[in-house]
Design an enzyme around this catalytic site. Structure first.
Site, PDB file in Angstrom:
ATOM      1  CE  LYS A 180      -3.283   2.760   2.509  1.00 23.57           C
ATOM      2  NZ  LYS A 180      -3.711   3.177   3.860  1.00 23.57           N
ATOM      3  CB  ALA A 188      -8.256   7.802   4.223  1.00 28.32           C
TER       4      ALA A 188
END
Length: 254
Positions: free
Chosen positions: A93, A181
């Site tokens: 990531k 997020a």
């Protein structure tokens, strides 16, 4: 669900491993959530050693190392290589932060780092914005997955710009997309799946909740609901009313 670099995720939930009150609660939350992927930081592994890593392995989930805290291309690339050695996976990531307060990604450096890492054999999961052009550049750099933010990291604001997220889903119909997020509530996670996103990645919403295990269960149910709703082909919103009861045969009184 679309495959992620040829791998079918067992569950649309990706869950982070930071900020939990204790390792025991982390483990319980993961099991309650049914998450199929755990995101882990090389910095966390270096600090906690084999105990943490052994616990994550025992969960039986896919591992997605991240480059959290990196601010330059060189730092992100170096961290990715170290993570591959430690965790034994080509998945990474890619986080490359450009603004300290908002934790907004540096999309210019992100594209460069993605190209370098792809050429080095990594399978890159880039944390990016909801900008379509940036998405195109990341795919051209070799990424096969895009991870646009819903809102700034840890903000819990949900999906700040549904229009942009819908546009990204429409623009990249064959690309696995993950809202990464900003998720704060189960309803936020459900909404991402309703929009046709393949998965959500969250951490703070569960780890910092008053009861992380209960919140993990709530997220699991919300994600299932959102996924089912998308498959069911929901009706489109209207500005005007539309009668659901037929008027044929209705008596008219004078």
């Amino acid at each position: 669900m679309r495959a992620f670099y040829g791998t079918e995720l067992p569950n649309p939930l990706m869950l982070g491993t930071a900020q939990y009150p204790s390792p025991a609660i982390l483990e319980q939350a993961f099991r309650a959530s049914g998450a199929g992927v755990a995101t882990v930081s090389l910095r966390r592994e270096s600090g906690a050693g084999q105990t943490f890593w052994s616990m994550i392995r025992d969960l039986g989930v896919l591992i997605l190392p991240n480059t959290a805290g990196c601010h330059t291309v060189k730092e992100a690339v170096t961290t990715a290589h170290m993570a591959r050695e430690v965790f034994g996976t080509p998945w990474i990531k890619l986080e490359l932060i450009g603004h300290t307060d908002s934790l907004q990604p540096d999309v210019f450096g992100l594209i460069e780092a993605a190209r370098i890492l792809t050429e080095d054999g990594f399978q890159v999961f880039p944390y990016t914005t909801d900008d379509l052009i940036v998405g195109e550049r990341l795919l051209a750099a070799g990424c096969e997955v895009l991870m646009p933010w819903g809102a700034p990291i840890g903000s819990g604001r949900g999906l700040n710009n549904e229009y942009a997220l819908r546009a990204m889903r429409a623009e990249f119909p064959d690309t696995p997309l993950v809202v990464d997020a900003g998720i704060g509530l189960p309803s936020h996670a459900a909404r991402a799946l309703e929009l046709g996103y393949d998965a959500v990645l969250l951490n703070t919403a569960v780890a910092r909740a008053g009861d992380p295990v209960e919140m993990a269960r709530a997220m699991a149910l919300a994600i299932q609901a959102g996924q089912l709703a998308h498959r069911a082909d929901p009706i489109e919103a209207r500005d005007m009313a539309s009668a659901s009861t037929p008027v044929i045969g209705k008596a008219f009184l004078s």
